[in-house]
Write a protein that holds these residues in place. Structure first.
Motif, mmCIF file in Angstrom:
data_model
loop_
_atom_site.group_PDB
_atom_site.id
_atom_site.type_symbol
_atom_site.label_atom_id
_atom_site.label_comp_id
_atom_site.label_asym_id
_atom_site.label_seq_id
_atom_site.Cartn_x
_atom_site.Cartn_y
_atom_site.Cartn_z
ATOM 1 N N LYS A 181 -51.169 24.748 22.423
ATOM 2 C CA LYS A 181 -51.557 23.344 22.262
ATOM 3 C C LYS A 181 -51.262 22.546 23.523
ATOM 4 C CE LYS A 181 -51.054 23.376 17.240
ATOM 5 N NZ LYS A 181 -50.319 22.887 16.055
ATOM 6 N N ALA A 182 -50.161 22.841 24.184
ATOM 7 C CA ALA A 182 -49.857 22.149 25.439
ATOM 8 C C ALA A 182 -50.915 22.469 26.494
ATOM 9 C CB ALA A 182 -48.476 22.561 25.939
ATOM 10 N N GLU A 183 -51.307 23.738 26.579
ATOM 11 C CA GLU A 183 -52.338 24.144 27.541
ATOM 12 C C GLU A 183 -53.678 23.502 27.199
ATOM 13 O OE1 GLU A 183 -52.214 26.245 30.143
ATOM 14 O OE2 GLU A 183 -50.321 27.333 29.956
ATOM 15 N N TYR A 184 -53.948 23.396 25.903
ATOM 16 C CA TYR A 184 -55.223 22.826 25.486
ATOM 17 C C TYR A 184 -55.302 21.346 25.847
ATOM 18 C CZ TYR A 184 -59.567 23.271 22.908
ATOM 19 O OH TYR A 184 -60.888 23.354 22.592
ATOM 20 N N ARG A 185 -54.195 20.643 25.668
ATOM 21 C CA ARG A 185 -54.165 19.229 26.053
ATOM 22 C C ARG A 185 -54.387 19.068 27.560
ATOM 23 N NH1 ARG A 185 -49.838 18.224 21.634
ATOM 24 N NH2 ARG A 185 -50.972 16.868 20.186
ATOM 25 N N ALA A 186 -53.835 19.988 28.337
ATOM 26 C CA ALA A 186 -54.055 19.949 29.781
ATOM 27 C C ALA A 186 -55.529 20.196 30.110
ATOM 28 C CB ALA A 186 -53.179 20.988 30.478
ATOM 29 N N MET A 187 -56.134 21.147 29.414
ATOM 30 C CA MET A 187 -57.555 21.433 29.622
ATOM 31 C C MET A 187 -58.411 20.231 29.271
ATOM 32 S SD MET A 187 -57.601 25.313 28.081
ATOM 33 C CE MET A 187 -59.392 25.432 28.035
ATOM 34 N N SER A 188 -58.034 19.517 28.212
ATOM 35 C CA SER A 188 -58.783 18.333 27.804
ATOM 36 C C SER A 188 -58.718 17.249 28.876
ATOM 37 C CB SER A 188 -58.236 17.793 26.479
ATOM 38 O OG SER A 188 -58.909 16.612 26.096
ATOM 39 N N ALA A 189 -57.544 17.086 29.496
ATOM 40 C CA ALA A 189 -57.382 16.067 30.533
ATOM 41 C C ALA A 189 -58.274 16.355 31.733
ATOM 42 C CB ALA A 189 -55.916 15.985 30.959
ATOM 43 N N VAL A 190 -58.278 17.600 32.191
ATOM 44 C CA VAL A 190 -59.104 17.917 33.352
ATOM 45 C C VAL A 190 -60.585 17.936 32.986
ATOM 46 C CG1 VAL A 190 -59.063 20.436 33.113
ATOM 47 C CG2 VAL A 190 -59.283 19.415 35.363
ATOM 48 N N CYS A 191 -60.907 18.232 31.736
ATOM 49 C CA CYS A 191 -62.305 18.199 31.297
ATOM 50 C C CYS A 191 -62.882 16.785 31.435
ATOM 51 C CB CYS A 191 -62.415 18.693 29.861
ATOM 52 S SG CYS A 191 -64.110 18.863 29.261
ATOM 53 N N SER A 192 -62.067 15.789 31.122
ATOM 54 C CA SER A 192 -62.510 14.397 31.283
ATOM 55 C C SER A 192 -62.775 14.086 32.754
ATOM 56 C CB SER A 192 -61.452 13.442 30.727
ATOM 57 O OG SER A 192 -61.264 13.632 29.341
ATOM 58 N N GLU A 193 -61.924 14.602 33.633
ATOM 59 C CA GLU A 193 -62.117 14.395 35.075
ATOM 60 C C GLU A 193 -63.375 15.105 35.554
ATOM 61 O OE1 GLU A 193 -60.682 13.088 39.032
ATOM 62 O OE2 GLU A 193 -60.492 12.445 36.939
ATOM 63 N N ILE A 194 -63.631 16.290 35.039
ATOM 64 C CA ILE A 194 -64.847 17.019 35.405
ATOM 65 C C ILE A 194 -66.095 16.216 35.050
ATOM 66 C CG2 ILE A 194 -66.265 19.035 34.815
ATOM 67 C CD1 ILE A 194 -63.629 20.616 34.509
ATOM 68 N N ILE A 195 -66.124 15.701 33.840
ATOM 69 C CA ILE A 195 -67.291 14.934 33.385
ATOM 70 C C ILE A 195 -67.494 13.708 34.269
ATOM 71 C CG2 ILE A 195 -68.185 13.535 31.482
ATOM 72 C CD1 ILE A 195 -66.780 15.522 29.577
ATOM 73 N N TRP A 196 -66.389 13.026 34.628
ATOM 74 C CA TRP A 196 -66.496 11.833 35.477
ATOM 75 C C TRP A 196 -66.995 12.189 36.876
ATOM 76 C CZ3 TRP A 196 -64.212 10.085 40.018
ATOM 77 C CH2 TRP A 196 -64.443 8.732 40.313
ATOM 78 N N LEU A 197 -66.444 13.256 37.454
ATOM 79 C CA LEU A 197 -66.846 13.631 38.804
ATOM 80 C C LEU A 197 -68.285 14.141 38.852
ATOM 81 C CD1 LEU A 197 -63.629 15.383 40.174
ATOM 82 C CD2 LEU A 197 -64.686 13.292 41.048
ATOM 83 N N ARG A 198 -68.709 14.851 37.824
ATOM 84 C CA ARG A 198 -70.106 15.292 37.782
ATOM 85 C C ARG A 198 -71.039 14.096 37.688
ATOM 86 N NH1 ARG A 198 -71.197 20.796 36.297
ATOM 87 N NH2 ARG A 198 -73.084 20.102 35.215
ATOM 88 N N GLY A 199 -70.622 13.085 36.922
ATOM 89 C CA GLY A 199 -71.421 11.868 36.845
ATOM 90 C C GLY A 199 -71.480 11.141 38.177
ATOM 91 N N LEU A 200 -70.349 11.106 38.892
ATOM 92 C CA LEU A 200 -70.310 10.452 40.202
ATOM 93 C C LEU A 200 -71.204 11.182 41.197
ATOM 94 C CD1 LEU A 200 -69.110 8.357 42.150
ATOM 95 C CD2 LEU A 200 -67.196 9.936 42.534
ATOM 96 N N LEU A 201 -71.143 12.506 41.209
ATOM 97 C CA LEU A 201 -72.003 13.272 42.105
ATOM 98 C C LEU A 201 -73.479 13.028 41.798
ATOM 99 C CD1 LEU A 201 -70.124 16.695 42.297
ATOM 100 C CD2 LEU A 201 -70.431 15.051 44.154
ATOM 101 N N THR A 202 -73.796 12.918 40.522
ATOM 102 C CA THR A 202 -75.180 12.644 40.125
ATOM 103 C C THR A 202 -75.625 11.277 40.642
ATOM 104 O OG1 THR A 202 -74.958 14.020 38.140
ATOM 105 C CG2 THR A 202 -76.754 12.406 38.168
ATOM 106 N N GLU A 203 -74.771 10.262 40.521
ATOM 107 C CA GLU A 203 -75.096 8.923 41.023
ATOM 108 C C GLU A 203 -75.307 8.934 42.534
ATOM 109 O OE1 GLU A 203 -72.475 5.805 39.901
ATOM 110 O OE2 GLU A 203 -72.384 6.412 37.802
ATOM 111 N N LEU A 204 -74.583 9.806 43.233
ATOM 112 C CA LEU A 204 -74.705 9.887 44.687
ATOM 113 C C LEU A 204 -75.886 10.752 45.124
ATOM 114 C CD1 LEU A 204 -70.935 10.300 45.654
ATOM 115 C CD2 LEU A 204 -72.341 8.230 45.823
ATOM 116 N N GLY A 205 -76.619 11.286 44.158
ATOM 117 C CA GLY A 205 -77.802 12.073 44.484
ATOM 118 C C GLY A 205 -77.550 13.557 44.631
#
Length: 293
Positions: A181-205
């Motif tokens: 469960k501790a590892e899963y919570r860590a995975m969830s945190a970085v998953c949110s960062e992944i989604i944000w960064l992928r969105g940022l890259l998309t906005e930048l073309g």
């Protein structure tokens, strides 16, 4: 078509882009609207030094680090191999209260702002001009590492190609009853960062063409994310469970397993022996400060 990006922090602005004419036009527009001073090629921004090399820029905080050493009164002391002692766990009530905690608070706040994951020497971030735009992430957790609260520590980092661009270590908000469960919570945190960064890259073309690999060393946590059946043991992390599984099902992420010996973010969650510490620092693509800088 080129792209121009403005990075703004209060009254400090960095202008970057792929089209020099467009950058010049933006500068002219800004000068006609605001009273501004052009400092030329970027060399310093918010405590971060930028050194330009043929294969890409170096980023470091040499002056900022030296100012902290001076503030702490440690200018005449020798350096150490690792930032923390091995197997030492401090409790809330250890030691005596400081008569004046002002300097301590200044140092803690300044260390938080110090961007380098390794604070034992002068290290450089390298940003290669030929690096790919493929994101990859690593996540880990130090289960019940806090001796006072028994909360675990989340650690994760993100690479864009070979460049380390984002990282974090933070005590989790809740106590996890298992390492999974501790590892899963860590995975969830970085998953949110992944989604944000992928969105940022998309906005930048630069829309990502492939799922982002999220490397973890806990096979049970990976199996929970990839399994469409929500197990009874995941009910306490149900929101995290559905969040990661949705990203996995939509091919936003993949979940490759990485061996514990190659788990880069171990360095964010616990103290390490000297050899292990320096090995992980090298995997973060940090290099020693060249004599010419």
């Amino acid at each position: 078509m080129g792209i121009v990006v403005l990075l703004v922090y209060v009254d400090d602005i960095v202008i970057i882009g792929s089209d020099l004419e467009a950058i010049s036009a933006v500068q002219t527009l800004l000068h006609s609207t605001f009273h501004m001073k052009d400092l030329g090629q970027l060399t310093y921004f918010l405590g971060l030094e930028v050194h330009h090399q043929p294969h890409g820029p170096f980023l470091l905080q040499n002056k900022y680090s030296q100012d902290l050493v001076q503030l702490a009164g440690l200018t005449n002391t020798t350096s150490v191999d690792t930032p923390m002692e091995l197997n030492v766990k401090y409790r809330r009530d250890d030691g005596e209260l400081l008569a004046d905690p002002t300097t301590y608070r200044k140092l803690v706040g300044s260390l938080i702002y110090l961007t380098s994951p390794d604070q034992t020497s002068l290290m450089l971030f390298t940003l290669s001009a030929s690096s790919s735009l493929q994101l990859q992430a690593y996540s880990d957790a130090d289960w019940v590492g806090c001796p006072d609260t028994r909360r675990s520590t989340t650690g994760w980092c993100m690479f864009l190609g070979d460049a380390l661009i984002s990282w974090k270590c933070k005590k989790q908000d809740h106590v996890s009853k298992s390492s999974t469960k501790a590892e899963y919570r860590a995975m969830s945190a970085v998953c949110s960062e992944i989604i944000w960064l992928r969105g940022l890259l998309t906005e930048l073309g630069f829309s990502p063409l492939h799922p982002t690999p999220l490397y973890a060393d806990n096979t049970s946590a990976i199996q929970i994310a990839a399994n469409p059946v929500c197990h009874e043991r995941t009910k306490h992390i149900e929101v995290d469970c559905h969040s990661i599984r949705e990203a996995y099902d939509h091919q936003v992420i993949t979940l490759p397993h990485v061996s514990t010996t190659l788990q880069i973010v171990d360095i964010f969650t616990k103290s390490m022996p000297r050899q292990r510490h320096h090995f992980l620092v090298s995997k973060l693509m940090l290099v020693d400060l060249p004599a010419s800088i």
